[in-house]
Scaffold this motif. Structure first.
Motif, mmCIF file in Angstrom:
data_model
loop_
_atom_site.group_PDB
_atom_site.id
_atom_site.type_symbol
_atom_site.label_atom_id
_atom_site.label_comp_id
_atom_site.label_asym_id
_atom_site.label_seq_id
_atom_site.Cartn_x
_atom_site.Cartn_y
_atom_site.Cartn_z
ATOM 1 N N LEU A 194 10.291 11.280 -18.368
ATOM 2 C CA LEU A 194 11.494 11.224 -17.545
ATOM 3 C C LEU A 194 11.812 12.637 -17.106
ATOM 4 C CD1 LEU A 194 14.729 9.225 -18.154
ATOM 5 C CD2 LEU A 194 14.891 11.700 -17.848
ATOM 6 N N VAL A 195 12.238 12.808 -15.863
ATOM 7 C CA VAL A 195 12.458 14.145 -15.309
ATOM 8 C C VAL A 195 13.889 14.311 -14.822
ATOM 9 C CG1 VAL A 195 11.756 15.793 -13.527
ATOM 10 C CG2 VAL A 195 10.033 14.360 -14.637
ATOM 11 N N THR A 196 14.498 15.428 -15.213
ATOM 12 C CA THR A 196 15.783 15.874 -14.660
ATOM 13 C C THR A 196 15.513 17.214 -13.988
ATOM 14 O OG1 THR A 196 16.397 16.887 -16.788
ATOM 15 C CG2 THR A 196 17.157 14.644 -16.375
ATOM 16 N N PRO A 197 15.228 17.230 -12.690
ATOM 17 C CA PRO A 197 14.647 18.409 -12.043
ATOM 18 C C PRO A 197 15.535 19.649 -12.071
ATOM 19 C CG PRO A 197 14.365 16.467 -10.678
ATOM 20 C CD PRO A 197 15.323 16.088 -11.766
ATOM 21 N N SER A 198 14.864 20.786 -12.258
ATOM 22 C CA SER A 198 15.487 22.075 -11.992
ATOM 23 C C SER A 198 15.377 22.340 -10.494
ATOM 24 C CB SER A 198 14.787 23.192 -12.767
ATOM 25 O OG SER A 198 15.027 23.065 -14.148
ATOM 26 N N HIS A 209 5.855 11.788 -8.497
ATOM 27 C CA HIS A 209 5.268 10.439 -8.572
ATOM 28 C C HIS A 209 4.699 10.147 -9.963
ATOM 29 C CE1 HIS A 209 1.833 13.072 -7.696
ATOM 30 N NE2 HIS A 209 1.082 12.160 -8.274
ATOM 31 N N ARG A 210 4.492 11.187 -10.766
ATOM 32 C CA ARG A 210 3.961 11.006 -12.116
ATOM 33 C C ARG A 210 5.044 10.566 -13.106
ATOM 34 N NH1 ARG A 210 -0.973 14.226 -12.492
ATOM 35 N NH2 ARG A 210 -1.162 15.671 -10.741
ATOM 36 N N ALA A 211 6.326 10.683 -12.732
ATOM 37 C CA ALA A 211 7.430 10.428 -13.663
ATOM 38 C C ALA A 211 7.787 8.954 -13.729
ATOM 39 C CB ALA A 211 8.656 11.234 -13.252
ATOM 40 N N CYS A 212 8.259 8.512 -14.904
ATOM 41 C CA CYS A 212 8.772 7.149 -15.058
ATOM 42 C C CYS A 212 10.068 6.955 -14.300
ATOM 43 C CB CYS A 212 9.054 6.868 -16.540
ATOM 44 S SG CYS A 212 7.608 6.441 -17.477
ATOM 45 N N PHE A 215 16.222 11.674 -12.484
ATOM 46 C CA PHE A 215 17.674 11.776 -12.364
ATOM 47 C C PHE A 215 18.053 13.240 -12.179
ATOM 48 C CE2 PHE A 215 16.628 8.240 -15.106
ATOM 49 C CZ PHE A 215 17.440 7.207 -14.665
ATOM 50 N N ASN A 216 19.173 13.491 -11.486
ATOM 51 C CA ASN A 216 19.601 14.884 -11.382
ATOM 52 C C ASN A 216 20.058 15.434 -12.727
ATOM 53 O OD1 ASN A 216 21.957 13.280 -11.334
ATOM 54 N ND2 ASN A 216 23.089 14.819 -10.137
ATOM 55 N N HIS A 217 20.565 14.568 -13.588
ATOM 56 C CA HIS A 217 20.854 14.900 -14.987
ATOM 57 C C HIS A 217 21.015 13.589 -15.740
ATOM 58 C CE1 HIS A 217 25.087 13.974 -14.190
ATOM 59 N NE2 HIS A 217 25.097 14.864 -13.222
ATOM 60 N N LEU A 218 21.282 13.655 -17.035
ATOM 61 C CA LEU A 218 21.292 12.452 -17.869
ATOM 62 C C LEU A 218 22.606 11.686 -17.823
ATOM 63 C CD1 LEU A 218 19.392 13.971 -20.928
ATOM 64 C CD2 LEU A 218 18.488 12.400 -19.193
ATOM 65 N N GLY A 219 23.649 12.298 -17.284
ATOM 66 C CA GLY A 219 24.896 11.576 -17.050
ATOM 67 C C GLY A 219 25.927 11.710 -18.146
ATOM 68 N N GLU A 220 27.177 11.829 -17.715
ATOM 69 C CA GLU A 220 28.345 11.798 -18.596
ATOM 70 C C GLU A 220 29.326 10.764 -18.057
ATOM 71 O OE1 GLU A 220 28.535 13.313 -21.331
ATOM 72 O OE2 GLU A 220 27.511 15.262 -21.247
ATOM 73 N N ALA A 221 30.238 10.326 -18.898
ATOM 74 C CA ALA A 221 31.205 9.315 -18.465
ATOM 75 C C ALA A 221 32.009 9.784 -17.261
ATOM 76 C CB ALA A 221 32.139 8.974 -19.629
ATOM 77 N N THR A 222 32.311 11.074 -17.210
ATOM 78 C CA THR A 222 33.084 11.631 -16.098
ATOM 79 C C THR A 222 32.206 12.285 -15.044
ATOM 80 O OG1 THR A 222 33.385 13.695 -17.318
ATOM 81 C CG2 THR A 222 35.099 12.017 -17.565
ATOM 82 N N ARG A 223 30.896 12.229 -15.264
ATOM 83 C CA ARG A 223 29.970 12.865 -14.327
ATOM 84 C C ARG A 223 28.690 12.045 -14.263
ATOM 85 N NH1 ARG A 223 27.828 19.159 -14.712
ATOM 86 N NH2 ARG A 223 26.785 19.225 -12.684
ATOM 87 N N PRO A 224 28.705 10.909 -13.567
ATOM 88 C CA PRO A 224 27.529 10.040 -13.516
ATOM 89 C C PRO A 224 26.349 10.719 -12.825
ATOM 90 C CG PRO A 224 29.189 9.330 -11.942
ATOM 91 C CD PRO A 224 29.834 10.383 -12.776
ATOM 92 N N HIS A 225 25.163 10.307 -13.250
ATOM 93 C CA HIS A 225 23.958 10.878 -12.661
ATOM 94 C C HIS A 225 23.679 10.291 -11.288
ATOM 95 C CE1 HIS A 225 21.943 7.099 -13.351
ATOM 96 N NE2 HIS A 225 21.981 7.207 -14.673
ATOM 97 N N LEU A 226 22.777 10.927 -10.569
ATOM 98 C CA LEU A 226 22.209 10.401 -9.340
ATOM 99 C C LEU A 226 20.729 10.135 -9.611
ATOM 100 C CD1 LEU A 226 23.776 12.821 -6.691
ATOM 101 C CD2 LEU A 226 24.513 10.500 -7.271
ATOM 102 N N GLN A 227 20.283 8.929 -9.321
ATOM 103 C CA GLN A 227 18.896 8.549 -9.598
ATOM 104 C C GLN A 227 18.106 8.524 -8.310
ATOM 105 O OE1 GLN A 227 18.476 4.816 -11.637
ATOM 106 N NE2 GLN A 227 16.281 5.062 -11.977
ATOM 107 N N THR A 228 16.884 9.070 -8.359
ATOM 108 C CA THR A 228 16.037 9.088 -7.173
ATOM 109 C C THR A 228 14.776 8.244 -7.317
ATOM 110 O OG1 THR A 228 15.013 11.159 -7.931
ATOM 111 C CG2 THR A 228 16.875 11.341 -6.414
ATOM 112 N N SER A 229 14.405 7.874 -8.548
ATOM 113 C CA SER A 229 13.260 6.979 -8.719
ATOM 114 C C SER A 229 13.310 6.354 -10.095
ATOM 115 C CB SER A 229 11.933 7.721 -8.523
ATOM 116 O OG SER A 229 11.655 8.568 -9.610
ATOM 117 N N GLY A 230 12.540 5.269 -10.260
ATOM 118 C CA GLY A 230 12.468 4.578 -11.533
ATOM 119 C C GLY A 230 13.314 3.321 -11.556
ATOM 120 N N PRO A 231 13.182 2.504 -12.598
ATOM 121 C CA PRO A 231 14.009 1.302 -12.729
ATOM 122 C C PRO A 231 15.486 1.659 -12.704
ATOM 123 C CG PRO A 231 12.229 1.300 -14.342
ATOM 124 C CD PRO A 231 12.218 2.638 -13.711
ATOM 125 N N PRO A 232 16.321 0.866 -12.042
ATOM 126 C CA PRO A 232 17.748 1.195 -11.933
ATOM 127 C C PRO A 232 18.412 1.377 -13.292
ATOM 128 C CG PRO A 232 17.165 -0.591 -10.453
ATOM 129 C CD PRO A 232 15.969 -0.367 -11.320
#
Length: 251
Positions: A194-198, A209-212, A215-232
């Motif tokens: 799983l990748v959270t890109p720098s 394309h190699r990643a499962c 996400f821009n990060h892993l997410g917090e309750a007050t700061r949800p992540h943004l997902q760009t690929s993978g199962p929702p």
């Protein structure tokens, strides 16, 4: 179905935002202290981050400048830089990336193995852990650093070493990375990743394309992540349940 048994965490840029606010200023202060006349701005350091490992980065930069550094000079720089890096950590300059602390605790409560797998030296890792876990409750079962393997990321050697030392099954292990070198290393070791890109890794987009999942990060309750690929992933949070679902779907 394989069950998640072990998680292998990269450090710099994955666990914490260490590069621009930790390592770069520490390098620059060390360059000044040693009278080298070098200074790395953000753009220059971003370019150099394509080279995994601080010592390798410095050595390559010297070659580009037509300079040759011997082992003593590199060791002097490492020691001086480490001193400044530790001071920055103690001063609060380096923080966890969003969602990391939450997920670390979830894994501990679930009894999963957690390992650090990094191209940084052991001293840098220990300094960061000292700063991030002031209470001494470090959640990791082991560390594979630049001191433990001859070939660093993007070679698979660090992950192969972690798999051997942890005794975990390949099919039940997951890497969490932020860089192209780390993603390639995990992929070459046949690990799901799983990748959270720098944002400063300019080589990473063509490797995603190699990643499962990405996400821009892993997410917090007050700061949800943004997902760009993978199962929702629902609710803007990467959770243990979500990671297990990646294995259930044969990521």
């Amino acid at each position: 179905m394989p069950r998640l048994q072990a998680v292998f965490w990269d450090v710099d840029g994955t666990l914490a935002d260490t590069e621009m606010d930790g390592h770069r200023p520490a390098f620059n202060q060390a360059f000044t202290d040693l009278g080298w006349g070098w200074q790395w701005n953000r753009d220059e350091y971003q370019r150099l981050l394509a080279i995994p490992g601080g010592t390798q980065r410095v050595a390559q930069y010297a070659i580009e400048r037509g300079e040759v550094l011997d082992a003593t000079q590199l060791e002097d720089l490492r020691r001086c830089k480490q001193h400044h890096y530790l001071n920055r950590i103690r001063g609060g300059a380096v923080k966890f990336r969003p969602g990391v602390s939450r997920l670390l605790n979830q894994f501990v409560h679930a009894g999963l193995q957690q390992w650090i797998v990094t191209s940084s030296g052991r001293a840098s890792v220990e300094a960061l852990l000292e700063g991030l876990f002031a209470d001494g409750e470090v959640p990791f079962d082991g560390v594979v650093s630049a001191n433990d393997v001859e070939r660093h990321k993007p070679y698979p050697d660090p992950y192969l070493c972690a798999l051997e030392r942890s005794g975990s099954d390949l099919d039940g292990s997951l890497a969490i990375e932020d860089s192209a070198a780390g993603l390639i290393a995990a992929h070459e070791a046949s690990l799901s990743c799983l990748v959270t890109p720098s944002l400063w890794d300019l080589q990473l987009p063509k490797e995603l394309h190699r990643a499962c999942a990405v996400f821009n990060h892993l997410g917090e309750a007050t700061r949800p992540h943004l997902q760009t690929s993978g199962p929702p992933c629902a609710k803007g949070l990467v959770t243990l349940e979500y990671l297990q679902s990646l294995f259930d779907s044969s990521c």
